[in-house]
Scaffold this motif. Sequence first.
Motif, PDB file in Angstrom:
ATOM      1  N   SER A  24       0.835  -1.204   0.000  1.00 51.34           N
ATOM      2  CA  SER A  24       0.000   0.000   0.000  1.00 51.34           C
ATOM      3  C   SER A  24       0.869   1.253   0.000  1.00 51.34           C
ATOM      4  O   SER A  24       0.568   2.230  -0.705  1.00 51.34           O
ATOM      5  CB  SER A  24      -0.946   0.008   1.210  1.00 51.34           C
ATOM      6  OG  SER A  24      -0.265   0.292   2.420  1.00 51.34           O
ATOM      7  N   SER A  25       1.969   1.225   0.761  1.00 50.18           N
ATOM      8  CA  SER A  25       2.899   2.365   0.765  1.00 50.18           C
ATOM      9  C   SER A  25       3.619   2.499  -0.564  1.00 50.18           C
ATOM     10  O   SER A  25       3.884   3.605  -1.036  1.00 50.18           O
ATOM     11  CB  SER A  25       3.920   2.208   1.893  1.00 50.18           C
ATOM     12  OG  SER A  25       3.353   2.496   3.138  1.00 50.18           O
TER      13      SER A  25
ATOM     14  N   VAL B  33       0.871   4.072  -3.081  1.00 50.84           N
ATOM     15  CA  VAL B  33       0.233   5.373  -2.839  1.00 50.84           C
ATOM     16  C   VAL B  33       0.697   6.494  -3.771  1.00 50.84           C
ATOM     17  O   VAL B  33      -0.139   7.232  -4.309  1.00 50.84           O
ATOM     18  CB  VAL B  33       0.399   5.793  -1.359  1.00 50.84           C
ATOM     19  CG1 VAL B  33       0.208   7.286  -1.179  1.00 50.84           C
ATOM     20  CG2 VAL B  33      -0.624   5.052  -0.493  1.00 50.84           C
TER      21      VAL B  33
ATOM     22  N   SER C 228      -1.005   5.548  -7.209  1.00 50.68           N
ATOM     23  CA  SER C 228      -2.463   5.436  -7.206  1.00 50.68           C
ATOM     24  C   SER C 228      -2.953   5.498  -5.764  1.00 50.68           C
ATOM     25  O   SER C 228      -2.826   4.516  -5.020  1.00 50.68           O
ATOM     26  CB  SER C 228      -2.911   4.128  -7.867  1.00 50.68           C
ATOM     27  OG  SER C 228      -4.302   3.929  -7.696  1.00 50.68           O
ATOM     28  N   LYS C 229      -3.503   6.638  -5.385  1.00 48.27           N
ATOM     29  CA  LYS C 229      -3.992   6.783  -4.006  1.00 48.27           C
ATOM     30  C   LYS C 229      -5.122   5.796  -3.709  1.00 48.27           C
ATOM     31  O   LYS C 229      -5.193   5.240  -2.607  1.00 48.27           O
ATOM     32  CB  LYS C 229      -4.472   8.215  -3.772  1.00 48.27           C
ATOM     33  CG  LYS C 229      -3.340   9.235  -3.746  1.00 48.27           C
ATOM     34  CD  LYS C 229      -3.875  10.624  -3.422  1.00 48.27           C
ATOM     35  CE  LYS C 229      -2.724  11.631  -3.360  1.00 48.27           C
ATOM     36  NZ  LYS C 229      -3.218  13.005  -3.055  1.00 48.27           N
TER      37      LYS C 229
ATOM     38  N   GLY D 183      -3.593   2.335  -3.187  1.00 47.18           N
ATOM     39  CA  GLY D 183      -2.864   2.329  -1.921  1.00 47.18           C
ATOM     40  C   GLY D 183      -3.806   2.269  -0.734  1.00 47.18           C
ATOM     41  O   GLY D 183      -3.581   1.509   0.218  1.00 47.18           O
ATOM     42  N   GLN D 184      -4.874   3.055  -0.777  1.00 44.99           N
ATOM     43  CA  GLN D 184      -5.833   3.059   0.326  1.00 44.99           C
ATOM     44  C   GLN D 184      -6.579   1.737   0.422  1.00 44.99           C
ATOM     45  O   GLN D 184      -6.817   1.224   1.519  1.00 44.99           O
ATOM     46  CB  GLN D 184      -6.817   4.209   0.136  1.00 44.99           C
ATOM     47  CG  GLN D 184      -6.179   5.584   0.326  1.00 44.99           C
ATOM     48  CD  GLN D 184      -7.086   6.720  -0.108  1.00 44.99           C
ATOM     49  OE1 GLN D 184      -8.286   6.532  -0.326  1.00 44.99           O
ATOM     50  NE2 GLN D 184      -6.517   7.916  -0.245  1.00 44.99           N
TER      51      GLN D 184
ATOM     52  N   HIS E 172      -0.284   8.348   5.321  1.00 47.92           N
ATOM     53  CA  HIS E 172      -0.969   9.283   4.419  1.00 47.92           C
ATOM     54  C   HIS E 172      -2.428   8.904   4.172  1.00 47.92           C
ATOM     55  O   HIS E 172      -3.021   9.359   3.191  1.00 47.92           O
ATOM     56  CB  HIS E 172      -0.220   9.357   3.092  1.00 47.92           C
ATOM     57  CG  HIS E 172       1.215   9.762   3.234  1.00 47.92           C
ATOM     58  ND1 HIS E 172       1.589  10.999   3.703  1.00 47.92           N
ATOM     59  CD2 HIS E 172       2.370   9.077   3.006  1.00 47.92           C
ATOM     60  CE1 HIS E 172       2.919  11.073   3.735  1.00 47.92           C
ATOM     61  NE2 HIS E 172       3.411   9.922   3.325  1.00 47.92           N
TER      62      HIS E 172
END
Length: 333
Positions: A110-111, A114, A117-118, A121-122, A173
């Motif tokens: 995920s890190s 991010v 692609s937010k 990642g989320q 984030h």
Amino acid sequence: MNTSYTPTVASSKLEQTSTASIKNLPVNLFGSVMGLAGLALAWRLSGHYYGVGGVLGEAIGALAGIVFVLLFLGYLIKWAKHPGVVKAEFDHPIASNFFGTVTIALLLLSSVAVPHSKLLGQALWILGSALTVVLAGLVVFRLLSGNQDPLNAVPAWLIPGVATLDIAVTGEHMPMVWATEFKLFAFAVGAVLALVFFTRIFSRLVHKTVLVKGIIPSLMVLIAPFEVGFLAYTNLFGEIDRFASILFYFGLFLFVVLSFKVFRRDVPFSPSWWAISFPIAALSNAALKYAHANDNTVLMVIAALILLFLTMAVTVLLVKTVTSLFSGKLLAD
């Protein structure tokens, strides 16, 4: 109860036959994704702080994603074709802890994802966080059932607990309104579990028989609570104070001590060797962050040496794993 289990395959009879089968795909091989993703984040941090290695970090991160997809598909096939083997792995008092490598891999990816692609990642962070908390709960529930063999208190016990700390490390984030409280919850669970398990494991290593060679590389997991704890603590509270310094330096001390016990010629290669990669990756990321915050030349040199050592270690492990796969040894009965 088999307390000498080597979590390389569900059955520890690798040398007796030469038939390769997907049923022998070990869950601890997801440790390779952890190592690659951790290395990617370290090089990304190096690029951000010092302008060196950023592109390399993104390339390694892409490789980590590919490896995860391949392993995930492979393990799904194993689960579909050999559900009994997967159940035996999950029920085993030692091997079951390595399912935490899957959830940690998701969190680290995920890190990695991010900046590109937010949304991805989320999504990976939410999925990884949920699975991590569930797995930690299952492990604690099982341990509190009683009648546990003291010899099963091995470094792998720390993996599910450290995984909850990674929720705070990788959720820096996340914009969701509930993320801050959830990260505090995860940090609390991970910190206490790490403290309890580390004490129990340390006592077992001191007072009981030595570990079998197959799980000696997992000794390096002992540094993870301190370095992952450092990263989680500094991300949550936004500063590197004296307590954070204590976490970093004790982890560094353990790394030096354990290196003499882990890196031995008489311990043959197996997927369990990937257990060294993520703890050292956590140390590398912590060292880079600590050196940058203190603007200290000696600390910068230490951070650079750890990053180079991690890069060489992961490269060797990757080459040996691929060679073992194509020779048929990796998935042999």
